[in-house]
Design an enzyme around this catalytic site. Sequence first.
Site, PDB file in Angstrom:
ATOM      1  N   LYS A 102      -2.898 -10.277  13.258  1.00  6.92           N
ATOM      2  CA  LYS A 102      -4.359 -10.417  13.344  1.00  6.92           C
ATOM      3  C   LYS A 102      -4.818 -11.753  12.759  1.00  6.92           C
ATOM      4  O   LYS A 102      -5.656 -12.432  13.332  1.00  6.92           O
ATOM      5  CB  LYS A 102      -5.071  -9.272  12.604  1.00  6.92           C
ATOM      6  CG  LYS A 102      -4.980  -7.945  13.329  1.00  6.92           C
ATOM      7  CD  LYS A 102      -6.192  -7.033  13.139  1.00  6.92           C
ATOM      8  CE  LYS A 102      -6.619  -6.815  11.713  1.00  6.92           C
ATOM      9  NZ  LYS A 102      -5.587  -6.126  10.911  1.00  6.92           N
ATOM     10  N   LYS A 129      -9.658  -2.073   1.810  1.00  4.84           N
ATOM     11  CA  LYS A 129      -9.334  -0.909   2.643  1.00  4.84           C
ATOM     12  C   LYS A 129     -10.132   0.325   2.196  1.00  4.84           C
ATOM     13  O   LYS A 129     -10.563   1.122   3.019  1.00  4.84           O
ATOM     14  CB  LYS A 129      -7.839  -0.613   2.586  1.00  4.84           C
ATOM     15  CG  LYS A 129      -6.952  -1.782   2.966  1.00  4.84           C
ATOM     16  CD  LYS A 129      -7.165  -2.219   4.388  1.00  4.84           C
ATOM     17  CE  LYS A 129      -6.134  -3.262   4.803  1.00  4.84           C
ATOM     18  NZ  LYS A 129      -6.370  -3.727   6.162  1.00  4.84           N
ATOM     19  N   SER A 151       4.723 -10.491   0.588  1.00  3.48           N
ATOM     20  CA  SER A 151       4.045 -11.394  -0.360  1.00  3.48           C
ATOM     21  C   SER A 151       2.778 -11.926   0.299  1.00  3.48           C
ATOM     22  O   SER A 151       2.679 -12.002   1.526  1.00  3.48           O
ATOM     23  CB  SER A 151       4.975 -12.529  -0.786  1.00  3.48           C
ATOM     24  OG  SER A 151       5.520 -13.187   0.337  1.00  3.48           O
ATOM     25  N   ARG A 152       1.809 -12.311  -0.515  1.00  2.00           N
ATOM     26  CA  ARG A 152       0.462 -12.546   0.002  1.00  2.00           C
ATOM     27  C   ARG A 152      -0.177 -13.814  -0.526  1.00  2.00           C
ATOM     28  O   ARG A 152       0.187 -14.313  -1.597  1.00  2.00           O
ATOM     29  CB  ARG A 152      -0.438 -11.375  -0.416  1.00  2.00           C
ATOM     30  CG  ARG A 152      -0.021 -10.021   0.121  1.00  2.00           C
ATOM     31  CD  ARG A 152      -0.515  -9.827   1.514  1.00  2.00           C
ATOM     32  NE  ARG A 152      -0.062  -8.590   2.102  1.00  2.00           N
ATOM     33  CZ  ARG A 152      -0.741  -7.949   3.051  1.00  2.00           C
ATOM     34  NH1 ARG A 152      -1.885  -8.410   3.504  1.00  2.00           N
ATOM     35  NH2 ARG A 152      -0.267  -6.855   3.586  1.00  2.00           N
ATOM     36  N   CYS A 175       0.900  -7.254  12.826  1.00  2.00           N
ATOM     37  CA  CYS A 175       1.009  -7.585  14.252  1.00  2.00           C
ATOM     38  C   CYS A 175       0.291  -8.895  14.571  1.00  2.00           C
ATOM     39  O   CYS A 175       0.038  -9.194  15.741  1.00  2.00           O
ATOM     40  CB  CYS A 175       0.446  -6.469  15.123  1.00  2.00           C
ATOM     41  SG  CYS A 175       1.524  -5.038  15.263  1.00  2.00           S
ATOM     42  N   ARG A 197       0.843  -1.186   0.000  1.00  2.70           N
ATOM     43  CA  ARG A 197       0.000   0.000   0.000  1.00  2.70           C
ATOM     44  C   ARG A 197       0.882   1.242   0.000  1.00  2.70           C
ATOM     45  O   ARG A 197       1.925   1.264   0.647  1.00  2.70           O
ATOM     46  CB  ARG A 197      -0.890   0.033   1.250  1.00  2.70           C
ATOM     47  CG  ARG A 197      -2.081  -0.879   1.182  1.00  2.70           C
ATOM     48  CD  ARG A 197      -2.977  -0.712   2.383  1.00  2.70           C
ATOM     49  NE  ARG A 197      -2.361  -1.169   3.615  1.00  2.70           N
ATOM     50  CZ  ARG A 197      -1.839  -0.381   4.541  1.00  2.70           C
ATOM     51  NH1 ARG A 197      -1.879   0.928   4.431  1.00  2.70           N
ATOM     52  NH2 ARG A 197      -1.315  -0.902   5.633  1.00  2.70           N
ATOM     53  N   SER A 199      -1.144  -3.192  11.086  1.00  4.40           N
ATOM     54  CA  SER A 199      -0.744  -4.181  10.075  1.00  4.40           C
ATOM     55  C   SER A 199       0.514  -4.913  10.543  1.00  4.40           C
ATOM     56  O   SER A 199       1.391  -4.311  11.153  1.00  4.40           O
ATOM     57  CB  SER A 199      -0.449  -3.484   8.746  1.00  4.40           C
ATOM     58  OG  SER A 199      -1.555  -2.703   8.371  1.00  4.40           O
ATOM     59  N   GLY A 252      -0.699 -19.732  19.958  1.00  6.79           N
ATOM     60  CA  GLY A 252      -1.832 -20.381  20.619  1.00  6.79           C
ATOM     61  C   GLY A 252      -1.950 -20.010  22.085  1.00  6.79           C
ATOM     62  O   GLY A 252      -3.046 -19.989  22.663  1.00  6.79           O
ATOM     63  N   HIS A 272     -10.730  -1.768  11.684  1.00 13.34           N
ATOM     64  CA  HIS A 272      -9.651  -2.648  11.224  1.00 13.34           C
ATOM     65  C   HIS A 272      -9.453  -3.741  12.287  1.00 13.34           C
ATOM     66  O   HIS A 272      -8.506  -3.689  13.067  1.00 13.34           O
ATOM     67  CB  HIS A 272      -8.386  -1.789  11.062  1.00 13.34           C
ATOM     68  CG  HIS A 272      -7.249  -2.462  10.389  1.00 13.34           C
ATOM     69  ND1 HIS A 272      -5.943  -2.066  10.576  1.00 13.34           N
ATOM     70  CD2 HIS A 272      -7.188  -3.497   9.513  1.00 13.34           C
ATOM     71  CE1 HIS A 272      -5.141  -2.815   9.849  1.00 13.34           C
ATOM     72  NE2 HIS A 272      -5.871  -3.695   9.198  1.00 13.34           N
ATOM     73  N   TYR A 298      -1.470  -3.489  -6.794  1.00 10.88           N
ATOM     74  CA  TYR A 298      -1.272  -4.155  -5.502  1.00 10.88           C
ATOM     75  C   TYR A 298      -2.580  -4.211  -4.699  1.00 10.88           C
ATOM     76  O   TYR A 298      -3.323  -3.217  -4.638  1.00 10.88           O
ATOM     77  CB  TYR A 298      -0.182  -3.440  -4.673  1.00 10.88           C
ATOM     78  CG  TYR A 298      -0.150  -4.006  -3.284  1.00 10.88           C
ATOM     79  CD1 TYR A 298       0.427  -5.251  -3.045  1.00 10.88           C
ATOM     80  CD2 TYR A 298      -0.805  -3.374  -2.230  1.00 10.88           C
ATOM     81  CE1 TYR A 298       0.376  -5.829  -1.791  1.00 10.88           C
ATOM     82  CE2 TYR A 298      -0.859  -3.940  -0.975  1.00 10.88           C
ATOM     83  CZ  TYR A 298      -0.264  -5.167  -0.767  1.00 10.88           C
ATOM     84  OH  TYR A 298      -0.329  -5.745   0.471  1.00 10.88           O
ATOM     85  N   ASP A 354      -9.566  -9.233   9.322  1.00  9.10           N
ATOM     86  CA  ASP A 354      -9.034  -7.899   9.016  1.00  9.10           C
ATOM     87  C   ASP A 354     -10.020  -6.751   9.252  1.00  9.10           C
ATOM     88  O   ASP A 354      -9.610  -5.678   9.650  1.00  9.10           O
ATOM     89  CB  ASP A 354      -8.563  -7.865   7.551  1.00  9.10           C
ATOM     90  CG  ASP A 354      -7.651  -6.687   7.246  1.00  9.10           C
ATOM     91  OD1 ASP A 354      -6.796  -6.366   8.086  1.00  9.10           O
ATOM     92  OD2 ASP A 354      -7.796  -6.086   6.167  1.00  9.10           O
TER      93      ASP A 354
HETATM   94  C1  OXD Z   1      -2.971  -4.252   5.948  1.00  9.10           C
HETATM   95  C2  OXD Z   1      -3.580  -5.392   5.249  1.00  9.10           C
HETATM   96  O1  OXD Z   1      -2.009  -3.675   5.437  1.00  9.10           O
HETATM   97  O2  OXD Z   1      -4.513  -5.974   5.811  1.00  9.10           O
HETATM   98  O3  OXD Z   1      -3.450  -3.904   7.034  1.00  9.10           O
HETATM   99  O4  OXD Z   1      -3.163  -5.733   4.133  1.00  9.10           O
HETATM  100 MN    MN Z   2      -5.209  -4.961   7.537  1.00 12.66          MN
END
Ligand code: OXD
Ligand code: MN
Length: 596
Positions: free
Chosen positions: A252, A206, A374-375, A250, A69, A248, A500, A226, A197, A277
Amino acid sequence: MTEHKKLKQWVDEMAALCGPDSVVWLDGSEAEKRRLEDAAVAKGELTRLNAEKLPGCFYHRTDPMDVARTEDLTFICTRKKADAGPTNNWMSPEDGYKRASEYFRGSMKGRTMYVIPFSMGPVGSPFSKIGVQLSDSLYVALNMRIMTRIGSRVLDVLGKSGEFTKCLHSTAQLDPKKRLILHFPEDNAVWSVNSGYGGNALLGKKCLSLRIASWLAKNEGWFAEHMLILGVEDPKGRVEYVTAAFPSACGKTNLAMLIPPEGLKRKGYKIWTVGDDIAWLRVGPDGRLWAVNPEAGFFGVAPGTNSKSNPNALATVKKNTIFTNVLLKDDGTVWWEEGEGKPPASGTDWLGRPWTPSLQDGDGKFIMGAHPNSRFTAPAGQCPSISPKWEDPQGVPISAIIFGGRRAKLAPLVVQSLDWAHGVYLGATVASERTAAQYGKQGEVRRDPMAMLPFCGYNMADYFAHWLDMGKRIPKPPKIFHVNWFRRGEDGKFLWPGYGENLRVLEWVLARARGEGQAVESPIGFLPARGALDLSGLELPNGTMDQLLEVRSADWKEELADHRKFFAKFGGDLPKELGDQTARLEARLSGAVTSS
Ligand code: OXD
Ligand code: MN
């Protein structure tokens, strides 16, 4: 197609601007999906992965200059600058449309414009929002198909005159100098150009579900946040839900898909994933806050995802998944750093170059095969822990809201707010340290209120006011907490094992939300009383819990000064209540009063 005159007119106008060779309306069918995939493979936009090991999966490489982003190129275009506030980039709507029109003009020549009607939230639910994205990218169309609900059924709901967010997107020349991600909340529109992207180009995520939706939420009396949403089921079958907002990167997604640790298995807990998210929260008829996940898929960070950090995510991405910028293995499967198993002996890196694990750059640093951002894009329904209620139009009732950040020092493992307004203060002062891999200078603290800094579609001072105001409008509000999984000891090592084991903290959070669970009051809020967290089966060195829960007044006084510095940005717009919260914290830290 559609009888919606305004929609047809808008599509015609945008087609006239962008000049595509053809305009194709997506119906969302399986046959269409196969056609789009074949076309993307033929164009080289996607590579089909090993059909036996990763059925229905594809590989994509972005432009090397288009991997994340771009917050500096993201704007809120409101008539009044003050409505965007001091934490957003602002451009006037006239300038925004004018500048972006130049980049859009003729950008789709020789290409197809796909018309993608999509619903954020279950199709037809009164709480869902509809958007229509126009895009010249097959990759975007196929990702939208996973991340949202698309096609004719959405047009059916829209009918002849329904409201929709106008989302215009073109990859144009992918020129970073001409990249703009523009939000026009007053027009219910998003324009994004010169990026392919995810966060910049999948406009339902977003852009619509956070920036535009937060604006709508403020006006309509709800929250667009978020946040992940998860349910904790106890052995008696009772399921209680929490939402959690972390900046972002951390964790989630990992928390949303948590698997109970060995030591707590005997308690028979099960975690249900509702979302990883984004959460849309509304006051229900019972006076509680109810949360819906508006998305239909996960757009998760690949590196670091492994069978220790997140076995459920690994299982989710075994089929029908699009992988972006990971390492492509020679057998047509994929790999990423801190992933599963040993690095392959060879492969092709995210830049398309031959790669081996021993490859080093000029400074002797190992070259990553996968880009750090990468995603994977995967359908939420494939997640083994997906909640049976994840598509329930009413959502799930929320017992607790958890804020958190990455703090090596200072913030305790968990703290409960003294009341709603103090909880808003905990959220408004969320901060996270930049990690070397992701953000540059390690240890630097960035304030990220409610983890919404890059995603709030209006003045954050008004957003804080909205949070405070909502507290008065929720008859049975959830309790608010702050967690920090990342506190380090003197030796620099993490004190808490995380993953966990975080369920142990959730267990206390839920007990407190029920009015049970033992706590002690500290200047910064309620901390777990000694022995209140179930640590059985977890061998923490002596004194670790004390370190994890330590509140050092001197450190907190420094922190408080930083809160004030941050709040000062908002000048007279800052709700008085937040200024009062800083004064009360100061008094409590000085021992003048024990609590408010
Ligand atoms: C972020 C995402 O950047 O969810 O928060 O991709
Ligand atoms: Mn996010």
